[in-house]
Design a protein around this motif. Structure first.
Motif, PDB file in Angstrom:
ATOM      1  N   GLU A 171      -4.743   5.145   5.844  1.00  9.02           N
ATOM      2  CA  GLU A 171      -4.426   6.429   5.220  1.00  9.02           C
ATOM      3  C   GLU A 171      -5.727   7.088   4.766  1.00  9.02           C
ATOM      4  O   GLU A 171      -6.581   6.451   4.137  1.00  9.02           O
ATOM      5  N   THR A 172      -5.871   8.363   5.087  1.00 10.45           N
ATOM      6  CA  THR A 172      -7.092   9.084   4.718  1.00 10.45           C
ATOM      7  C   THR A 172      -6.984   9.796   3.378  1.00 10.45           C
ATOM      8  O   THR A 172      -8.001  10.104   2.755  1.00 10.45           O
ATOM      9  N   HIS A 173      -5.760  10.060   2.929  1.00  8.99           N
ATOM     10  CA  HIS A 173      -5.579  10.763   1.656  1.00  8.99           C
ATOM     11  C   HIS A 173      -5.763   9.773   0.505  1.00  8.99           C
ATOM     12  O   HIS A 173      -5.024   8.786   0.408  1.00  8.99           O
ATOM     13  N   PRO A 174      -6.727  10.001  -0.394  1.00 10.27           N
ATOM     14  CA  PRO A 174      -7.038   9.028  -1.448  1.00 10.27           C
ATOM     15  C   PRO A 174      -5.839   8.669  -2.323  1.00 10.27           C
ATOM     16  O   PRO A 174      -5.700   7.516  -2.735  1.00 10.27           O
ATOM     17  N   LYS A 175      -4.971   9.637  -2.610  1.00  7.26           N
ATOM     18  CA  LYS A 175      -3.852   9.374  -3.508  1.00  7.26           C
ATOM     19  C   LYS A 175      -2.740   8.558  -2.841  1.00  7.26           C
ATOM     20  O   LYS A 175      -1.916   7.956  -3.522  1.00  7.26           O
ATOM     21  N   LYS A 176      -2.715   8.564  -1.516  1.00  9.56           N
ATOM     22  CA  LYS A 176      -1.685   7.808  -0.786  1.00  9.56           C
ATOM     23  C   LYS A 176      -2.188   6.450  -0.301  1.00  9.56           C
ATOM     24  O   LYS A 176      -1.403   5.618   0.133  1.00  9.56           O
ATOM     25  N   LEU A 177      -3.490   6.242  -0.402  1.00  5.49           N
ATOM     26  CA  LEU A 177      -4.093   4.990   0.039  1.00  5.49           C
ATOM     27  C   LEU A 177      -3.889   3.906  -1.016  1.00  5.49           C
ATOM     28  O   LEU A 177      -3.969   4.166  -2.216  1.00  5.49           O
ATOM     29  N   TYR A 178      -3.604   2.696  -0.553  1.00  4.24           N
ATOM     30  CA  TYR A 178      -3.507   1.558  -1.468  1.00  4.24           C
ATOM     31  C   TYR A 178      -4.838   1.322  -2.177  1.00  4.24           C
ATOM     32  O   TYR A 178      -5.919   1.546  -1.608  1.00  4.24           O
ATOM     33  N   THR A 179      -4.776   0.824  -3.392  1.00  4.51           N
ATOM     34  CA  THR A 179      -5.933   0.203  -4.021  1.00  4.51           C
ATOM     35  C   THR A 179      -5.894  -1.280  -3.656  1.00  4.51           C
ATOM     36  O   THR A 179      -4.900  -1.781  -3.129  1.00  4.51           O
ATOM     37  N   PHE A 180      -6.986  -1.983  -3.928  1.00  2.00           N
ATOM     38  CA  PHE A 180      -6.987  -3.420  -3.654  1.00  2.00           C
ATOM     39  C   PHE A 180      -5.910  -4.129  -4.478  1.00  2.00           C
ATOM     40  O   PHE A 180      -5.244  -5.037  -3.978  1.00  2.00           O
ATOM     41  N   ASP A 181      -5.746  -3.735  -5.715  1.00  2.00           N
ATOM     42  CA  ASP A 181      -4.734  -4.385  -6.561  1.00  2.00           C
ATOM     43  C   ASP A 181      -3.331  -4.184  -5.997  1.00  2.00           C
ATOM     44  O   ASP A 181      -2.518  -5.116  -5.993  1.00  2.00           O
ATOM     45  N   GLU A 182      -3.038  -2.982  -5.532  1.00  2.00           N
ATOM     46  CA  GLU A 182      -1.725  -2.726  -4.932  1.00  2.00           C
ATOM     47  C   GLU A 182      -1.541  -3.543  -3.654  1.00  2.00           C
ATOM     48  O   GLU A 182      -0.449  -4.068  -3.383  1.00  2.00           O
ATOM     49  N   PHE A 183      -2.613  -3.654  -2.873  1.00  2.00           N
ATOM     50  CA  PHE A 183      -2.549  -4.467  -1.662  1.00  2.00           C
ATOM     51  C   PHE A 183      -2.271  -5.930  -2.008  1.00  2.00           C
ATOM     52  O   PHE A 183      -1.437  -6.585  -1.372  1.00  2.00           O
ATOM     53  N   PHE A 184      -2.941  -6.450  -3.025  1.00  2.00           N
ATOM     54  CA  PHE A 184      -2.745  -7.843  -3.416  1.00  2.00           C
ATOM     55  C   PHE A 184      -1.308  -8.084  -3.888  1.00  2.00           C
ATOM     56  O   PHE A 184      -0.712  -9.128  -3.583  1.00  2.00           O
ATOM     57  N   VAL A 185      -0.751  -7.143  -4.640  1.00  2.00           N
ATOM     58  CA  VAL A 185       0.628  -7.290  -5.125  1.00  2.00           C
ATOM     59  C   VAL A 185       1.608  -7.367  -3.949  1.00  2.00           C
ATOM     60  O   VAL A 185       2.506  -8.211  -3.913  1.00  2.00           O
ATOM     61  N   GLU A 186       1.427  -6.470  -2.959  1.00  2.00           N
ATOM     62  CA  GLU A 186       2.311  -6.469  -1.790  1.00  2.00           C
ATOM     63  C   GLU A 186       2.179  -7.764  -1.002  1.00  2.00           C
ATOM     64  O   GLU A 186       3.170  -8.353  -0.568  1.00  2.00           O
ATOM     65  N   MET A 187       0.952  -8.217  -0.805  1.00  2.00           N
ATOM     66  CA  MET A 187       0.727  -9.441  -0.043  1.00  2.00           C
ATOM     67  C   MET A 187       1.298 -10.661  -0.756  1.00  2.00           C
ATOM     68  O   MET A 187       1.914 -11.529  -0.139  1.00  2.00           O
ATOM     69  N   ASP A 188       1.089 -10.737  -2.056  1.00  2.00           N
ATOM     70  CA  ASP A 188       1.629 -11.871  -2.820  1.00  2.00           C
ATOM     71  C   ASP A 188       3.153 -11.888  -2.742  1.00  2.00           C
ATOM     72  O   ASP A 188       3.763 -12.965  -2.677  1.00  2.00           O
ATOM     73  N   GLY A 189       3.761 -10.686  -2.733  1.00  2.00           N
ATOM     74  CA  GLY A 189       5.213 -10.617  -2.621  1.00  2.00           C
ATOM     75  C   GLY A 189       5.724 -11.219  -1.323  1.00  2.00           C
ATOM     76  O   GLY A 189       6.791 -11.839  -1.284  1.00  2.00           O
ATOM     77  N   ILE A 190       4.955 -11.043  -0.241  1.00  2.00           N
ATOM     78  CA  ILE A 190       5.334 -11.628   1.052  1.00  2.00           C
ATOM     79  C   ILE A 190       5.066 -13.126   1.077  1.00  2.00           C
ATOM     80  O   ILE A 190       5.920 -13.930   1.469  1.00  2.00           O
TER      81      ILE A 190
END
Length: 705
Positions: A282-301
């Protein structure tokens, strides 16, 4: 062979593992015998070397390449970084294998996710950004148990960077570059630039897509040579799009918001991964994941448990994988299966190891995992016959992307054509492993259910014969009593006898006829893919041949000049590859795919008959229970009014029936050993017999008094 050395290590220039812009990596050995990777820097690479050493000294983690120290090469004085050697090569090497041409196996992909997330968490915790995440920079070590251990490597471009900081260097690899860096590198070099950690997030998304599908996400027709199209694709893609393919030069781009149909990941994981990829690419900064959000999603899986379910409604992907929280029961799995298969929860029947799976079962109690080797099997109680898909997506892929060899010897084109043939054979090899396992589980389940049904019918026959025997004894007692006193036979007794006989007649018209009508011998007479001379072994052999031929084409394209002998060998090997491809396609279409479709379609019909027989069996149980209850009522009426000598005779008859009950118990116990599924029926029968015996014992006591 030129041997070089540092103070404590030796290496040969023939053992080059990789080349970089500022260094070369060799396989070396220490004086004490340990295998190491030696990264030898050029004389002008001080900045890159210092940056990598600083990063490696601060990053100590099982999923980050281990740093042992720095030495000087003897003679040249070149600085050499001593690192951990990974015998499994790089992730890119793994993806280049034909088995992974359309994406990694799901278990291996999840293992990669787990290790990548752990490694990235560590270097983010230490405040670093990598800036060149790609499959070539993820190495693969092999643990003692044979499992892969993935490790992030090549920290020559890494540097400390906080969330609110920026960097200006143009680093990275084209196919995985963030659009802003791509633009600055190839179209707008003179403009002031600032990049943040979103560069790593984009590269991470492109890498995960490559691992899941075997392809990079954005592919111009002319490849990396067409940088203008590549930039337009990654910078102007619609929101939510995770891939784009340009099939023709200057042609339209085909966008996709989903992973390809031939991606080997399950629907459940595809759904989760697609959401993550859309937020990473995603190129739009507000729609792009942060690292913390990415980690939360990955841990959920990664924290979820996986349950493999064999569904009998498709030949495309017969094995579904349902991800659930540890505390969730079978009911959660059924709801997810309803979404995937359109089989309503109320119509689902689940089996494992030939035994019906209860909806109240706590799956965490079963320590053995539910895998493709031991899945839960789903069948529908309302199967209406042939419902499997008639389209073969694998042959569609092969037909759509097949390329014929050129008539002349053109080493580069010949290699690409041979590689495509090899990858297609690898695709069929992977799928036949799944279809073969599917066939085996279906045939075994059918045999088990047939055996279970036979044993249940045997148990019902024994129970019916026991009830009939008691009825005969009671009727004989009535006849003897009638000879002495005709007034003792009230109409209620005759009514009870008639009712008992009606119940027994209704039992006789029950499930047996329907069950034996469902016996389809053709399913037992077929030669399946998993049996002797397995198709899996055949395709494995054919894939080995394809690999060998492809290797010959690869070696030939590296030669500066093609000799006349090379041209003759090329003609022979082209013919061999074409014949091999035709053999694989023919066996797949005429045997493997058609056999699996026939089996699943036939199994749907058979399960309908089985469900009808099972429903009839439940009704017969009700009739037998009614007959048993009525016999007890009849015996109570007759014995209580009969003379003492007849009571004694009836007591002897009851005693004899008690012995019969014990004999029947022994037979029932034998049936329990024969099949697990008949256990409940046998237990119910034994309880009924115990209850009946107790009733007659009470009558004996009553008459004795």
């Amino acid at each position: 062979m030129t041997t070089r050395a540092t103070v404590n290590h030796f290496y040969s220039q023939d053992d080059c593992l990789g080349l970089g812009a500022t260094c070369e990596v060799f396989k070396g050995i220490s004086k004490t015998g340990e295998i190491r990777a030696l990264k030898v820097f050029g004389l002008r690479a001080d900045h890159d070397m210092d940056r990598e050493i600083k990063a490696l000294q601060n990053l100590r983690h099982p999923n980050i390449i281990k740093f042992y120290g720095m030495e000087e090469e003897l003679g040249s004085k070149k600085l050499t970084v001593i690192m951990e050697f990974c015998e499994g090569g790089s992730l890119l090497d793994l993806l280049n294998k034909p088995e992974n041409a359309y994406g990694m196996d799901e278990d291996e992909f999840l293992l990669l996710l787990k290790h990548m997330v752990a490694g990235i968490k560590h270097f983010r915790k230490k405040g670093f950004i990598h800036r060149d995440i790609k499959p070539a920079n993820i190495l693969r070590s092999i643990a003692d148990d044979g499992q892969s251990v993935y490790k992030l490597s090549d920290f020559g471009t890494a540097r400390p960077l906080d969330e609110d900081e920026f960097f200006q260097s143009l680093v990275g690899t084209e196919e995985y570059l963030h659009p802003a860096i791509f633009k600055a590198a190839f179209f707008d070099r003179d403009r002031n630039r600032q990049f943040d950690m979103s560069a790593d997030l984009w590269s991470l998304g492109a890498t995960l897509y490559h691992c899941a599908t075997g392809r990079v996400p954005f592919r111009p027709h002319s490849g990396r040579a067409d940088k203008e199209t590549m930039f337009l694709m990654i910078s102007k893609k619609p929101e939510g799009v995770i891939s784009g393919i340009q099939a023709k030069h200057h042609g339209e781009v085909k966008w996709s918001r989903d992973l390809p149909d031939l991606c080997p990941l399950s629907l459940s994981l595809k759904k989760c991964l697609t959401k993550i990829l859309a937020s990473l690419l995603e190129t739009h900064p507000k729609k792009l994941y942060t690292f913390d959000e990415f980690f939360v999603e990955m841990d959920g899986i990664l924290e979820k448990e996986c349950v493999t379910v064999l569904t009998t409604t498709t030949t495309i992907s017969p094995f579904s994988r349902i991800y659930k929280d540890p505390q969730q029961s079978v009911q959660h799995i059924q709801k997810e299966l309803e979404k995937e298969t359109a089989i309503a929860v109320c119509d689902q029947k689940l089996f494992c190891d030939g035994v019906s799976v209860s909806t109240e079962l706590d799956l965490s109690d079963d320590v053995r995992p539910f895998t493709m080797a031991r899945p839960i099997i789903l069948i529908s109680s309302k199967s209406e016959g042939a419902v499997t898909t008639s389209n073969d997506p694998y042959m569609a892929e092969i037909s759509e992307n097949s390329v014929s060899f050129m008539s002349t010897c053109q080493p580069e084109l010949d290699f690409k054509t041979a590689r495509r043939c090899r990858d297609h054979i690898g695709l069929l090899h992977r799928q036949i492993q799944r279809l073969s396992a599917c066939q085996q589980h279906i045939v075994q389940l059918r045999r088990q259910l047939r055996s279970n049904m036979r044993n249940c019918i045997k148990a019902k026959h024994l129970k019916a014969e026991f009830v009939k025997g008691i009825l005969t004894d009671v009727c004989r007692l009535i006849e003897k009593t009638l000879d002495q006193d005709n007034s003792m036979r009230p109409q209620a007794v005759d009514k009870l006898i008639s009712q008992i006989r009606r119940e027994l007649d209704m039992y006789s018209d029950g499930c047996e006829q329907k069950f034996f009508g469902s016996q389809d011998g053709s399913l037992e007479e077929n030669s399946w893919c998993f049996e002797s001379g397995t198709c899996v072994s055949k395709f494995a052999r054919w894939l080995d041949i394809a690999k060998s031929l492809c290797s010959q084409f690869s070696d030939r394209r590296k030669k500066r000049r093609v000799s006349s002998l090379d041209e003759r060998m090329t003609i022979v090997e082209k013919k061999q590859m074409k014949e091999l491809m035709a053999k694989c396609v023919s066996h797949w279409t005429d045997h493997c795919y058609s056999k699996t479709k026939f089996l699943l379609d036939s199994f749907h019909v058979w399960t309908r008959h089985y469900s009808e027989a099972e429903a009839s069996l439940e009704k017969t149980e009700d009739h037998l229970e009614n007959a048993k209850t009525l016999v007890i009522q009849l015996a109570s009426q007759v014995i209580s009014k009969s003379p003492n000598d007849e009571s004694i005779s009836s007591q002897k008859s009851v005693s004899r029936r008690n012995q019969e009950a014990k004999s029947i118990d022994l037979i029932v116990n034998k049936l329990i050993q024969e099949t697990k599924d008949s256990k409940e029926a046998a237990r119910s029968m034994r309880e009924s017999l115990d209850s009946l015996t107790e009733e007659f014992e009470n009558l004996e006591v009553f008459n004795a008094n």
